[in-house]
Design a protein around this motif. Structure first.
Motif, PDB file in Angstrom:
ATOM      1  N   ARG A 293       0.854  -1.181   0.000  1.00  0.00           N
ATOM      2  CA  ARG A 293       0.000   0.000   0.000  1.00  0.00           C
ATOM      3  C   ARG A 293       0.897   1.240   0.000  1.00  0.00           C
ATOM      4  O   ARG A 293       1.746   1.394   0.886  1.00  0.00           O
ATOM      5  N   ILE A 294       0.719   2.083  -0.974  1.00  0.00           N
ATOM      6  CA  ILE A 294       1.500   3.315  -1.048  1.00  0.00           C
ATOM      7  C   ILE A 294       1.087   4.228   0.101  1.00  0.00           C
ATOM      8  O   ILE A 294      -0.087   4.548   0.259  1.00  0.00           O
ATOM      9  N   GLU A 295       2.058   4.629   0.887  1.00  0.00           N
ATOM     10  CA  GLU A 295       1.786   5.473   2.046  1.00  0.00           C
ATOM     11  C   GLU A 295       2.108   6.928   1.722  1.00  0.00           C
ATOM     12  O   GLU A 295       3.146   7.222   1.111  1.00  0.00           O
ATOM     13  N   LEU A 296       1.200   7.801   2.131  1.00  0.00           N
ATOM     14  CA  LEU A 296       1.357   9.242   1.908  1.00  0.00           C
ATOM     15  C   LEU A 296       1.461   9.966   3.247  1.00  0.00           C
ATOM     16  O   LEU A 296       0.881   9.536   4.239  1.00  0.00           O
ATOM     17  N   ARG A 297       2.190  11.066   3.257  1.00  0.00           N
ATOM     18  CA  ARG A 297       2.222  11.947   4.429  1.00  0.00           C
ATOM     19  C   ARG A 297       2.322  13.384   3.924  1.00  0.00           C
ATOM     20  O   ARG A 297       3.180  13.692   3.089  1.00  0.00           O
ATOM     21  N   ASP A 298       1.436  14.217   4.427  1.00  0.00           N
ATOM     22  CA  ASP A 298       1.381  15.612   3.984  1.00  0.00           C
ATOM     23  C   ASP A 298       1.237  15.699   2.471  1.00  0.00           C
ATOM     24  O   ASP A 298       1.794  16.580   1.812  1.00  0.00           O
TER      25      ASP A 298
END
Length: 288
Positions: free
Chosen positions: A159-164
């Motif tokens: 799962r591609i993780e995103l932050r900001d």
């Protein structure tokens, strides 16, 4: 703790060797034919010394509950040299070996086959050359693929993780934990992936730009193609499936370079545009 880990690895190693025995027997004595025609084919590549062991992977596929043509793509030097007897025996039973028209690296396992199949409505399942696949491998891929013919189907996905609103480093992505299709799911080819015909058509229409943008990360290029063409990735099961690895094939240069040394992150930065990242953000907001 480390003693338990080492013991576990040793048990796994010998269990895998035990699995390889019937595959070695089949290679020498089986007369079972591999189909040469079908609406789905299994495509892979191999190279160098790995050709002497690829028969374990090929025999594991050939014994499957559902049969399909199997096509092994080789770069010109490997295609023109003498093949191991184990590989020649498989050719006599129907394995097709093709010569790639270029040095496409890891993309070789799909690129020639996709170009051959574009516009035909046929599907392609890709596999790695160092795995032992279970008898139900293709059967279950096709079952799920028939349910979701708009999706890329994989046994193993991150799962591609995103932050900001930005993509986190590849090593911080998590394992997919659902069989719901998602644009945030990133298929990893090691356990096998099934690609629908509409996706194949799109990838071929994009040409070989992957050679400049993502030459050593075929999974990256194929995911961004899925994202842009509207093909979410669906895991076969809620949890990733890991199949047995043929011992001595895991030199690990590509894995180490792409994962631990940041090679994937460098290629991700080149491949994903702001529009791509915006689509991932939208998908994340919908699923949270």
């Amino acid at each position: 703790m480390w003693i338990g880990y080492v013991a576990g690895q040793a048990v796994s190693f010998f269990f895998t060797l035990f699995r390889m025995l019937p595959l070695a027997f089949n290679n020498r004595f089986s007369r079972t034919r591999i189909p040469t025609e079908g609406d789905v084919v299994i495509s892979l590549t191999s190279h160098g010394d790995r050709l002497s062991r690829v028969h374990f992977t090929l025999e594991s596929i050939a014994r499957g509950h559902v049969k399909a043509p199997v096509i092994l793509w080789l770069d010109k030097p490997d295609y023109e040299r003498e093949w191991p007897a184990s590989l020649r025996r498989l050719v006599s039973r129907g394995l097709q070996v093709r010569c790639s028209d270029g040095d496409y690296g890891p993309h070789t396992k799909y690129w020639g086959q996709f170009r051959e199949f574009t516009g035909t409505g046929k599907r392609v399942a890709t596999v790695d050359d160092d795995m032992i696949y279970p008898e139900w491998f293709l059967q279950r891929l096709l079952f799920v693929g028939d349910l979701r013919d708009d999706a890329v189907i994989a046994y193993r996905a991150h799962r591609i993780e995103l932050r900001d609103g930005r993509i986190l480093p590849y090593i911080k992505w998590s394992a997919a934990d659902t069989c719901t299709a998602s644009y945030l799911h990133f298929a990893t080819g090691v356990s096998g992936v099934l690609y629908p015909s509409s996706f194949i058509d799109h990838v071929v229409s994009q040409g070989d730009g992957f050679m400049e943008l993502s030459p050593r990360a075929d999974d990256v290029w194929l995911h961004v193609c899925a994202l842009r063409s509207g093909h979410p990735v669906r895991q076969v099961y809620a949890s990733p499936r890991h199949f047995a690895v043929v011992p001595t094939t895991q030199g690990g240069a590509l894995v180490i370079g792409n994962t631990l040394m940041g090679g994937n992150d460098e290629q991700i930065r080149r491949v994903y545009t702001e529009d791509d990242i915006a689509k991932l953000r939208e998908a994340s907001q919908r699923e949270d």
